[in-house]
Design a protein around this motif. Structure first.
Motif, mmCIF file in Angstrom:
data_model
loop_
_atom_site.group_PDB
_atom_site.id
_atom_site.type_symbol
_atom_site.label_atom_id
_atom_site.label_comp_id
_atom_site.label_asym_id
_atom_site.label_seq_id
_atom_site.Cartn_x
_atom_site.Cartn_y
_atom_site.Cartn_z
ATOM 1 N N PHE A 1 5.781 2.931 9.154
ATOM 2 C CA PHE A 1 4.330 3.073 9.053
ATOM 3 C C PHE A 1 3.843 4.207 8.155
ATOM 4 O O PHE A 1 2.650 4.285 7.892
ATOM 5 N N SER A 2 4.736 5.095 7.707
ATOM 6 C CA SER A 2 4.228 6.233 6.936
ATOM 7 C C SER A 2 5.287 6.766 5.988
ATOM 8 O O SER A 2 6.496 6.505 6.152
ATOM 9 N N GLU A 3 4.822 7.536 5.024
ATOM 10 C CA GLU A 3 5.723 8.197 4.085
ATOM 11 C C GLU A 3 6.675 9.120 4.828
ATOM 12 O O GLU A 3 7.882 9.155 4.532
ATOM 13 N N GLU A 4 6.172 9.858 5.809
ATOM 14 C CA GLU A 4 7.005 10.794 6.549
ATOM 15 C C GLU A 4 8.127 10.066 7.289
ATOM 16 O O GLU A 4 9.279 10.518 7.297
ATOM 17 N N GLU A 5 7.789 8.953 7.905
ATOM 18 C CA GLU A 5 8.801 8.202 8.638
ATOM 19 C C GLU A 5 9.879 7.688 7.685
ATOM 20 O O GLU A 5 11.079 7.809 7.976
ATOM 21 N N VAL A 6 9.484 7.139 6.567
ATOM 22 C CA VAL A 6 10.447 6.609 5.605
ATOM 23 C C VAL A 6 11.329 7.727 5.065
ATOM 24 O O VAL A 6 12.558 7.590 4.980
ATOM 25 N N ASN A 7 10.724 8.838 4.705
ATOM 26 C CA ASN A 7 11.495 9.948 4.148
ATOM 27 C C ASN A 7 12.529 10.462 5.141
ATOM 28 O O ASN A 7 13.663 10.793 4.764
ATOM 29 N N GLU A 8 12.155 10.535 6.415
ATOM 30 C CA GLU A 8 13.092 11.029 7.420
ATOM 31 C C GLU A 8 14.258 10.059 7.603
ATOM 32 O O GLU A 8 15.413 10.467 7.733
ATOM 33 N N ILE A 9 13.975 8.774 7.594
ATOM 34 C CA ILE A 9 15.047 7.775 7.717
ATOM 35 C C ILE A 9 15.988 7.855 6.524
ATOM 36 O O ILE A 9 17.219 7.856 6.679
ATOM 37 N N CYS A 10 15.425 7.934 5.335
ATOM 38 C CA CYS A 10 16.260 8.021 4.138
ATOM 39 C C CYS A 10 17.084 9.310 4.132
ATOM 40 O O CYS A 10 18.257 9.310 3.726
ATOM 41 N N ARG A 11 16.488 10.408 4.597
ATOM 42 C CA ARG A 11 17.219 11.685 4.657
ATOM 43 C C ARG A 11 18.408 11.582 5.610
ATOM 44 O O ARG A 11 19.521 11.999 5.287
ATOM 45 N N ARG A 12 18.170 10.998 6.787
ATOM 46 C CA ARG A 12 19.240 10.899 7.786
ATOM 47 C C ARG A 12 20.362 9.983 7.308
ATOM 48 O O ARG A 12 21.543 10.252 7.550
ATOM 49 N N LEU A 13 20.021 8.894 6.646
ATOM 50 C CA LEU A 13 21.063 8.006 6.141
ATOM 51 C C LEU A 13 21.978 8.736 5.171
ATOM 52 O O LEU A 13 23.207 8.591 5.215
ATOM 53 N N ARG A 14 21.391 9.544 4.298
ATOM 54 C CA ARG A 14 22.196 10.319 3.354
ATOM 55 C C ARG A 14 22.978 11.414 4.079
ATOM 56 O O ARG A 14 24.183 11.587 3.847
ATOM 57 N N ALA A 15 22.314 12.133 4.980
ATOM 58 C CA ALA A 15 22.960 13.256 5.657
ATOM 59 C C ALA A 15 24.128 12.789 6.513
ATOM 60 O O ALA A 15 25.141 13.503 6.654
ATOM 61 N N GLU A 16 24.015 11.590 7.079
ATOM 62 C CA GLU A 16 25.061 11.103 7.974
ATOM 63 C C GLU A 16 26.002 10.121 7.285
ATOM 64 O O GLU A 16 26.774 9.418 7.939
ATOM 65 N N ASP A 17 25.883 10.046 5.952
ATOM 66 C CA ASP A 17 26.872 9.357 5.119
ATOM 67 C C ASP A 17 26.916 7.850 5.346
ATOM 68 O O ASP A 17 27.992 7.253 5.409
ATOM 69 N N PHE A 18 25.732 7.240 5.455
ATOM 70 C CA PHE A 18 25.633 5.786 5.482
ATOM 71 C C PHE A 18 25.125 5.325 4.117
ATOM 72 O O PHE A 18 23.949 5.513 3.798
ATOM 73 N N PRO A 19 25.995 4.758 3.269
ATOM 74 C CA PRO A 19 25.535 4.364 1.928
ATOM 75 C C PRO A 19 24.415 3.336 2.011
ATOM 76 O O PRO A 19 24.457 2.405 2.824
ATOM 77 N N CYS A 20 23.408 3.508 1.166
ATOM 78 C CA CYS A 20 22.229 2.632 1.202
ATOM 79 C C CYS A 20 21.538 2.656 -0.150
ATOM 80 O O CYS A 20 21.447 3.708 -0.791
ATOM 81 N N ASP A 21 21.024 1.509 -0.583
ATOM 82 C CA ASP A 21 20.354 1.394 -1.874
ATOM 83 C C ASP A 21 18.878 1.058 -1.770
ATOM 84 O O ASP A 21 18.106 1.408 -2.661
#
Length: 757
Positions: free
Chosen positions: A321-341
């Motif tokens: 629903f928001s830029e903040e939510e998307v950014n946090e999800i994308c940050r966690r995916l990178r931080a926890e080493d789940f490759p995603c495009d």
């Protein structure tokens, strides 16, 4: 209507009481055949029958003459058209002839017993039996039989397809009609043609069919509608194409509502019916399913090349629903080493959830261009959801109404389908109107100019029916609509971004030209997983090349939005996604792997495996754009002569060399069929000779039953990456499955795939 088990009523939709003003017109014996502009034209008489179940000619009604036109394209395509007066057979948005599809001149050879139709170089393409019946007369209890249409087609000059001239009990009671049409209130309501099938003949295709592999014994209505799951007769993607185990295909060129009865109303016949006054059929020959599908694609188009990033992981849920939510999800995916495009924003990026206005909510996404740019710099591409229906509350509604960019409703009609919102949709965008197409492209262009790379062309299988459209009646548009809709989005995306891609749900013949498609709203259950795979196998046998599904299913059970997805289902569906052409997490609740801590390490390993095999997947995808192969292939593509494979709907080939058998239960066991050949287990390295079943094959949760052809050389990427931007295909290596291969844990991918807790 209750089933009567009589063909006229159940298949041709007659009133059981025969009270309507409708009549069957049945073909008789051809009277003449001639050459006309390279075609063979057969003159056939039709006699009206009295309105009753037992046929009786209405001799008070004059015989009507009609033409059956036969045209040859190359050596293995035969076109049979009925009801067209002109030599110029119709084209449409569906047809997209390859340059190799060239008409061959047909010659007619007539003698007393048989009329033969052949090419100038002597290839036999059709024959019409003219011999009288052989009779040993001893009774006049029943009326004598009359000659029918004894036509045999030879699309590749070898295999016979015999029109069902005498599928009957006695002359008055037929279970199929060789060629007939139904007249209602003076107009032709539908046409039908039937051809003989063998007792052991198997069939596949007809679109994204959520049923067993062999379709024999079933009747399908080819009418697109919201599937609302993947475990019922409804389907988003009907395709009027049928593939036979006798190695021929049949394509019915139409967008009208149609029926295929496949050895069902009669076990002796395949019956085709279209709700229009004409029939336009293509009979396709070939030595393999791939060759037959190649010929089909030569008529309706080939899938096009997709960008590398599209083969990476897509992350989504309904919805962010928001830029903040998307950014946090994308940050966690990178931080926890789940490759995603790809990060996909579903229904919630507008000012109101589901209110599609093609504009970001200015409060929750204050600077969308910057937002998209920042994501792009971190390796994320943005995909956006939208739909082709305009709500009354939408900003664009008045403009669309005034300019007739959407259909004009003849009466109030609420849009059906899986509308999870309270919105009332005022109309469907009219893609039969060129000005509406350009207007729609303009809406998408603004988003693509911001940096969006893909549009999810959701819905499209249902349209407003009580409405007027510029180009055709809604009954003809309904099935075709998805193609027109996806074409518009695909074209503007390719124009702006350079990559032709959509993420689409609806489908019809020709939609494979505008990839890619996914399987709709499956349940988060083992049944949903099994139904999804069945749909993927059949759509791959219907001309589509790229197909995906929601991991781990779209909706929860029994609470649609809130039931918890089991950990083992999440893992097993992830494995299926890794070995699919595209991998997208999506659904009504949390889908990010870190939300499942007990199995997050296993999921991480599988996503890394996905990126490791991307070079192989790209190779197979390139092949898909040039052949008849899909990426995800039913076993019959490679084992068409193995009768067992015509009944297996829970295993598949992933490209040329990998055979995949998803585990679809919590017991971590399943039966696996190994076709003929030598096979190497991807995980253990164990080698087996095929042609046998592996009963109760035990497979731990972090592994999957995957076998590779012995001797195969699989191109892999042996280095860890977080997204495809980091990949340099000059650094790929070959994973060789020979006697030296001792398992994935001992391969060049070993360090990459260690499970992290």
């Amino acid at each position: 209507m209750k089933r009567t088990n009589y063909q006229l009523i159940d298949f041709l939709d007659f009133d059981p009481a025969f009270k309507g003003d409708e009549f069957l017109w049945k073909c008789g014996e051809p009277l003449a055949v001639r050459e006309e502009q390279g075609d063979a034209v057969i003159e056939i008489p039709f006699q009206r029958q009295k309105a009753q179940n037992d046929l009786e000619p209405d001799t008070d009604c004059p015989v009507q003459m009609a033409k059956l036109r036969i045209r040859a394209y190359g050596d293995k395509i035969l076109r049979v058209a009925f009801g067209f007066e002109n030599a110029e057979l119709p084209g449409s948005e569906i047809l997209h002839f390859h340059t190799d599809v060239q008409q061959k001149t047909l010659k007619v050879i007539e003698d007393t017993d048989c009329w033969k139709i052949q090419t100038a170089d002597g290839q036999l393409k059709a024959s019409i039996n003219r011999k009288a019946f052989q009779l040993d007369y001893w009774s006049d209890l029943l009326p004598a039989a009359s000659k029918g249409l004894e036509l045999v087609l030879y699309p590749d000059a070898e295999k016979e397809i015999r029109i069902s001239a005498y599928d009957q009990f006695f002359p008055a009671r037929h279970d199929a009609f060789a060629l007939a049409y139904v007249e209602k209130e003076g107009e032709t309501r539908c046409t039908t043609l039937s051809f003989h099938c063998e007792a052991d003949e198997c069939f596949a295709g007809t679109g994204e069919r959520f049923t067993k592999m062999d379709l024999a014994g079933q009747t399908f209505q080819l009418k697109n509608q919201d599937g609302q799951g993947v475990n019922n007769r409804r389907t988003y993607k009907n395709v009027p194409f049928l593939l036979s185990s006798r190695k021929y295909g049949v394509f019915m060129h139409t967008s009208a509502y149609s029926k295929f009865s496949i050895a069902d109303h009669s076990s002796r016949s395949v019956q085709l019916m279209s709700e229009e006054p004409v029939l336009d059929l293509f009979f396709l020959g070939g030595d393999t399913p791939e060759e037959i599908l190649y010929n089909y694609r030569c008529l309706t188009g080939f899938p096009t090349k997709l960008p590398l990033w599209s083969f990476g992981t897509w992350m989504s849920r309904m919805t962010y629903f928001s830029e903040e939510e998307v950014n946090e999800i994308c940050r966690r995916l990178r931080a926890e080493d789940f490759p995603c495009d790809v990060i996909h924003l579903d229904t919630g990026w507008f000012r109101t959830d589901w209110l599609c206005e093609w504009k970001f909510n200015p409060e929750r996404f204050p600077d969308p261009k910057r937002f998209i740019k920042n994501l792009r710099e971190d390796g994320y591409k943005v995909s956006l959801w939208q739909m082709p229906y305009i709500a009354r509350e939408a900003e664009q509604c008045e403009e669309a109404l005034q300019n007739k960019y959407m259909c004009i409703l003849e009466q109030s009609e609420k849009q059906g389908g899986s509308n999870f919102s309270a919105l009332d949709y005022a109309g469907t965008i009219d893609f039969t109107y060129p000005k509406a197409v350009e207007w729609y492209k303009g809406l998408l262009k603004e988003l693509l100019d911001m940096g969006v790379l893909c549009i999810k062309t959701d819905f499209g299988e249902d349209i407003h029916m009580q409405a007027k459209y510029h180009g055709m009646e809604p009954e003809k548009l309904n099935n075709l609509y998805g193609l027109l809709y996806q074409k518009a989005a695909y074209e503007v995306t390719k124009e702006i971004t350079g990559d032709g891609i959509v993420w689409a749900r609806a489908g019809w013949a020709g939609c494979q030209r505008y990839p890619l498609h996914w399987g709709g709203d499956s349940a988060c259950s083992w049944d949903g997983l099994a139904g999804s795979l069945k749909g993927g196998l059949h759509i791959g046998l219907s001309g589509f090349g790229f197909w995906s599904h929601d991991v781990p299913g779209f909706h929860s059970v029994p609470d649609f939005m809130n039931s918890v997805v089991p950990d083992d289902l999440y893992v097993r569906w992830t494995q299926f996604g890794v070995f699919s052409s595209h991998l997208r997490y999506h659904g009504t609740s949390k889908r990010e792997p870190y939300e499942y801590p007990a199995i997050a390490g296993i999921v991480r390993k599988w996503l890394k495996l996905r990126y490791a095999i991307l070079p192989y997947l790209v190779e197979q995808s390139d092949k898909t754009t040039q052949t008849g192969y899909p990426v995800l292939r039913a076993l019959i593509f490679h084992h068409a002569n193995d009768k067992m494979c015509w009944h297996i709907d829970d295993q598949y080939y992933f490209g040329d060399d990998m055979m995949v058998a998803p585990v679809m239960n919590s017991a971590n066991k399943r039966d696996v069929y190994l076709p003929e050949g030598e096979w190497v287990n991807l995980f253990s390295g164990g080698q087996l000779t095929g042609g046998k079943w592996l009963k109760n094959f035990d497979c731990p949760l972090d592994e999957m039953p995957v076998w590779v052809k012995a001797g195969a050389k699989i191109t892999v990427y042996p280095e860890p990456v977080s997204n495809t931007d980091e990949m340099d295909f000059a650094r790929t290596e070959k994973l060789v499955f020979d006697q030296t291969y001792s398992g994935l844990g001992n391969s060049i991918l070993a360090n990459l795939l260690k499970v992290q807790k």
